[in-house]
Design a protein around this motif. Structure first.
Motif, PDB file in Angstrom:
ATOM      1  N   ALA A 170       0.678  -1.063   0.087  1.00  0.00           N
ATOM      2  CA  ALA A 170       0.073   0.057  -0.088  1.00  0.00           C
ATOM      3  C   ALA A 170       0.770   1.145  -0.066  1.00  0.00           C
ATOM      4  CB  ALA A 170      -0.891   0.163   1.245  1.00  0.00           C
ATOM      5  N   MET A 171       1.926   1.202   0.563  1.00  0.00           N
ATOM      6  CA  MET A 171       2.974   2.344   0.680  1.00  0.00           C
ATOM      7  C   MET A 171       3.919   2.400  -0.448  1.00  0.00           C
ATOM      8  SD  MET A 171       2.253   3.842   3.612  1.00  0.00           S
ATOM      9  CE  MET A 171       3.350   5.330   3.429  1.00  0.00           C
ATOM     10  N   SER A 172       4.022   1.447  -1.287  1.00  0.00           N
ATOM     11  CA  SER A 172       4.870   1.532  -2.289  1.00  0.00           C
ATOM     12  C   SER A 172       4.996   2.541  -3.450  1.00  0.00           C
ATOM     13  CB  SER A 172       4.633   0.157  -3.291  1.00  0.00           C
ATOM     14  OG  SER A 172       3.269   0.241  -3.839  1.00  0.00           O
ATOM     15  N   CYS A 173       3.723   3.268  -3.666  1.00  0.00           N
ATOM     16  CA  CYS A 173       3.879   4.446  -4.343  1.00  0.00           C
ATOM     17  C   CYS A 173       3.674   5.723  -3.563  1.00  0.00           C
ATOM     18  CB  CYS A 173       2.691   4.155  -5.529  1.00  0.00           C
ATOM     19  SG  CYS A 173       2.774   2.675  -6.732  1.00  0.00           S
ATOM     20  N   ASN A 174       3.755   5.688  -2.404  1.00  0.00           N
ATOM     21  CA  ASN A 174       3.628   6.847  -1.498  1.00  0.00           C
ATOM     22  C   ASN A 174       2.404   7.629  -1.891  1.00  0.00           C
ATOM     23  OD1 ASN A 174       4.536   8.705   0.431  1.00  0.00           O
ATOM     24  ND2 ASN A 174       5.794   9.872  -1.184  1.00  0.00           N
TER      25      ASN A 174
END
Length: 563
Positions: A170-174
């Motif tokens: 979920a955080m991979s694309c900021n």
């Protein structure tokens, strides 16, 4: 303002029948803030969250009215409900990410965890595989995972580790907005605490907005800035955490705060939502600080005696099936269980709680040790003899839907053990017995011919309790039987178990990762850690005066809110 929902109304259409799931919902999410949406199953909180990214089934869900305005830079607003699938693809997982309740169903079981995060990065950020791999390793470390985790498959990870992988993805694309839909419901208290801390830390580091969905108001105080309370598809109350938790105005909010078992001592009847929604003048009999409304019971007759019980599972076998290495799930367990007693068993996931419950019923074969039931050693007796004893020992599982046959009516499901064990003389007598049991668990005789899918989770658990009681057993194992239920439904089931225990006098082992529930329902508590007994004592001793550091860590991890 990062996200603004204005007058959202959603209907579900089933064979031309319209059901209103969400009615005129309006809320705001600020950048750098965490907004909690709280409510029980069916309140509309998940429908509201799924509507943000249009993740509801298009053939069944209809957005009747409203706008969902998203503004990443605080200036230009986009109405997410007006975007087509191609435009939504650029938003989903990129600008707005979502963490779901059950990570195993959200992760692809045939791909490694790392490859799934790499895929998300390459899809949205157009990085080459080497850069995406390095980003994934950094994300895993940021989420408390080792770099080696990227080579492992979902089934090789614990529930908490899988949820961390989902957070990393979920955080991979900021993202500017993170939606967390009940991400800790199925996790034990210590893992829950670390996941909540992780989400909070990531939110601060990346200055993102977060929508945190839960049915437990005690969690809200540890993570949220503001709270939105939903009931039957509508918002009934909003405010800061302090306003909602300390000065709740709506009866439903008061009920969610009051239904937590940890607030009450054994013998006190738990309040439920209807106590508040029917009238505002509810007198609660909470007894804090460990005071008891019920005198401590003394038990003298031993029903179950466990001596040096060990259970091992093969990890590696050779070509001929010989075990080369094994995992010790339980090691040298010894304790007594008295007739009429409720013994709570607590510990983290993997501590051996479920294995212990199943081993006592011979659903898992012991590797060594002895299990005496009413003076008879049942650890190694033949299966045909064990089958004769099974009417005296029953189990209630965590997932009531998974333990009911979806193709037979609930009347037939409850009647089945009566037929198998040849109880009562005729089909009419058995049906009368089933109806009597349904009424005992607050269901109706009219429910006899209905199927499991026609009931709520709490009702299905009542059906499983009725089935377990059908043979009037001496000994029942409740294996996480209220863990997946909303706080008010949980209170109803716990009240029911207390009533039935007084009526039938059965002996019970109550397995749970929730120490607050175990303290309320149990006479004594046994704490398991990595397959061994950490300590055992009265419920109040273990809860209020734990001796071992492990037990103290379990107590400290319990979210206490503003109570």
């Amino acid at each position: 303002m990062l996200l603004r929902i204005n007058n959202l109304t959603v209907d579900f259409i089933e064979e031309e029948e319209h059901t209103r799931a969400v009615s005129n919902v309006s809320l705001e999410v600020e950048k750098g803030k965490i907004t909690a949406i709280v409510g029980e199953s069916g309140s509309g909180k998940s429908v509201t969250a799924l509507s943000i990214l249009q993740l509801l089934p298009p053939d069944k869900a209809k957005y009747n009215s409203g706008k969902i305005l998203f503004s990443e830079d605080g200036d230009r607003q986009i109405d997410l409900l007006n975007l087509n699938s191609e435009e939504l693809q650029k938003i989903r997982g990129n600008k707005i990410s979502m963490i779901f309740q059950e990570p195993m169903t959200s992760l692809n079981p045939v791909k490694t965890c790392g490859s799934q995060v790499i895929e998300a990065i390459q899809l949205h950020q157009k990085k080459n595989k080497s850069d995406a791999r390095n980003t994934t390793i950094n994300l895993f470390r940021e989420c408390g995972l080792t770099a080696d985790t990227r080579r492992r498959y979902p089934h090789q990870l614990s529930g908490g580790q899988k949820q961390r992988v989902m957070i990393a993805m979920a955080m991979s694309c900021n993202p500017a907005l993170l939606i967390a839909d009940e991400p800790t419901t199925a996790l034990d208290v210590t893992v829950q605490k670390t996941i909540l801390e992780l989400i909070k830390n990531l939110q601060r580091q990346h200055d993102m907005g977060v929508i945190y969905i839960t049915h437990d108001l005690s969690l809200v105080a540890t993570i949220a800035d503001s709270v939105v309370v939903m009931y039957k598809g509508a918002i009934v109350e909003t405010g800061s955490v302090e306003e909602i938790c300390l000065h709740a105005k709506h009866p439903y909010t008061k009920a969610l705060l009051a239904c937590r078992p940890a607030l009450y001592s054994k013998g006190t009847r738990l309040p439920v939502v209807t106590d508040f929604t029917n009238t505002e003048s509810v007198q609660l009999s909470s007894t804090p600080d460990g005071a008891s409304t019920e005198s401590v019971k003394t038990f003298s007759e031993i029903l179950v005696e466990v001596k040096n019980l060990s259970v091992s599972f093969p990890v590696k076998t050779n070509f001929f099936g010989k075990t080369l290495s094994e995992f010790k799930a339980l090691e040298d367990i010894s304790f007594d269980l008295y007739k009429g007693e409720t013994l709570g068993v607590v510990g983290e996931s993997g501590s051996g709680k479920t294995t212990l419950g199943r081993a006592l019923l011979r659903l898992v074969e012991p590797s060594s040790g002895e299990i005496f039931l009413a003076g008879r050693n049942i650890a190694y007796i033949p299966e045909n003899e064990m089958r004769k004893l099974r009417k005296n020992i029953q189990i209630i599982f965590q997932d009531p839907y998974g333990s009911l046959n979806p193709r037979i009516t609930i009347g037939s499901a409850i009647e089945e053990p009566l037929s198998v064990h040849r109880m009562l003389r005729s089909r009419k007598e058995r049906k009368d017995k089933v109806i009597e049991l349904l009424e005992k668990v607050d269901l109706k005789s009219a429910h006899y011919n209905r199927y499991p899918h026609q009931f709520s989770g709490g009702q299905r658990q009542r059906i499983c309790i009725a089935r377990a009681l059908a043979l009037n057993p001496e000994f029942i194992v409740c294996d996480e039987s209220v863990s997946a239920l909303d706080v008010s439904v949980q209170a109803q089931v716990l009240n029911l178990l207390n009533d039935l225990k007084k009526l039938y006098g059965f002996t019970c082992i109550f397995i749970s990762h929730d120490l607050g529930v175990v303290k309320y329902i149990s006479d004594r508590i046994l704490v398991l850690n990595k397959g061994r007994i950490e300590e055992i004592g009265s419920a109040n001793e273990i809860y209020y005066q734990p001796k071992k550091a492990y037990t103290q860590s379990l107590i400290e991890a319990i979210p206490i809110g503003f109570s």
